[in-house]
Design a protein around this motif. Structure first.
Motif, PDB file in Angstrom:
ATOM      1  N   LEU A   5       0.837  -1.208   0.000  1.00 39.21           N
ATOM      2  CA  LEU A   5       0.000   0.000   0.000  1.00 39.21           C
ATOM      3  C   LEU A   5       0.868   1.252   0.000  1.00 39.21           C
ATOM      4  O   LEU A   5       0.637   2.174  -0.788  1.00 39.21           O
ATOM      5  N   ALA A  70      -6.683   4.946   5.618  1.00 40.92           N
ATOM      6  CA  ALA A  70      -7.560   4.166   4.738  1.00 40.92           C
ATOM      7  C   ALA A  70      -8.620   5.040   4.081  1.00 40.92           C
ATOM      8  O   ALA A  70      -8.923   4.865   2.900  1.00 40.92           O
ATOM      9  N   VAL A  73      -7.106   6.855   1.165  1.00 42.19           N
ATOM     10  CA  VAL A  73      -6.832   5.924   0.064  1.00 42.19           C
ATOM     11  C   VAL A  73      -8.125   5.604  -0.679  1.00 42.19           C
ATOM     12  O   VAL A  73      -8.160   5.602  -1.917  1.00 42.19           O
ATOM     13  N   ARG A  74      -9.188   5.339   0.060  1.00 39.04           N
ATOM     14  CA  ARG A  74     -10.473   5.015  -0.596  1.00 39.04           C
ATOM     15  C   ARG A  74     -10.984   6.181  -1.433  1.00 39.04           C
ATOM     16  O   ARG A  74     -11.445   5.990  -2.566  1.00 39.04           O
ATOM     17  N   ALA A  77      -8.668   6.624  -4.514  1.00 34.32           N
ATOM     18  CA  ALA A  77      -8.909   5.536  -5.469  1.00 34.32           C
ATOM     19  C   ALA A  77     -10.243   5.734  -6.185  1.00 34.32           C
ATOM     20  O   ALA A  77     -10.361   5.465  -7.387  1.00 34.32           O
ATOM     21  N   LEU A 115      -6.391  -0.927  -4.752  1.00 35.35           N
ATOM     22  CA  LEU A 115      -6.234   0.074  -3.697  1.00 35.35           C
ATOM     23  C   LEU A 115      -7.354  -0.031  -2.659  1.00 35.35           C
ATOM     24  O   LEU A 115      -7.104   0.140  -1.460  1.00 35.35           O
ATOM     25  N   PHE A 116      -8.586  -0.303  -3.110  1.00 33.67           N
ATOM     26  CA  PHE A 116      -9.690  -0.486  -2.157  1.00 33.67           C
ATOM     27  C   PHE A 116      -9.397  -1.666  -1.226  1.00 33.67           C
ATOM     28  O   PHE A 116      -9.656  -1.593  -0.024  1.00 33.67           O
ATOM     29  N   ALA A 119      -6.589  -0.632   1.222  1.00 36.75           N
ATOM     30  CA  ALA A 119      -6.766   0.670   1.870  1.00 36.75           C
ATOM     31  C   ALA A 119      -6.456   0.672   3.359  1.00 36.75           C
ATOM     32  O   ALA A 119      -5.801   1.579   3.861  1.00 36.75           O
ATOM     33  N   ASP A 120      -6.901  -0.326   4.091  1.00 41.54           N
ATOM     34  CA  ASP A 120      -6.684  -0.317   5.543  1.00 41.54           C
ATOM     35  C   ASP A 120      -5.524  -1.218   5.976  1.00 41.54           C
ATOM     36  O   ASP A 120      -5.349  -1.476   7.167  1.00 41.54           O
TER      37      ASP A 120
END
Length: 134
Positions: A5, A70, A73-74, A77, A115-116, A119-120
């Motif tokens: 990530l 996260a 990132v979400r 993305a 990426l989803f 994400a975390d």
């Protein structure tokens, strides 16, 4: 997974910032097949280049956090995926673009799900490293 990530976030940030700045500097010359698109498209391309550079900087901001957030990132993305949807709408309305744009569309469709999923990963890794009750 946390490392993947972080590497992807840095790569997205550096690539998008560089591409955006290239569009600001080069204008129509940065768009395959659009060299003769005229001043209106040149102006629009340079403006969106600056926006894309800012998008890249948002990725760099996220990559520098510990943990990589996260939620950021979400959202980032999702914006990338929305760009792919825009390209698909253009394809449906106007036909096939330059082959390089098709390749970018494929990347823009395939990378967001990855990426989803990741994400975390950095947040989970941090929780796993912390001792219970800390």
């Amino acid at each position: 997974m946390a490392r993947v990530l972080r590497v992807l976030a840095w790569a997205m940030g550096l690539a998008c910032t560089a591409i955006g700045l290239f569009h600001v500097v080069a204008g129509n010359a940065a768009i395959p097949g659009a060299g003769d698109a005229g001043p209106t498209v040149d102006s629009l391309g340079r403006f969106f280049g600056a926006i894309f550079a800012g998008y890249g900087m948002a990725w760099l901001w996220a990559a520098r956090r510990d943990p990589v957030p996260a939620r950021a990132v979400r959202w980032l993305a999702a914006v990338f995926l929305l760009g792919a949807v825009g390209r698909l709408l253009s394809l449906a309305a106007h036909g096939w673009p330059h082959w390089f744009q098709v390749a970018l569309t494929v990347i823009e469709l395939l990378l967001p799900p990855v990426l989803f999923l990741l994400a975390d990963a950095d947040e989970r890794s941090l929780r796993a490293r912390r001792p219970a009750g800390a």
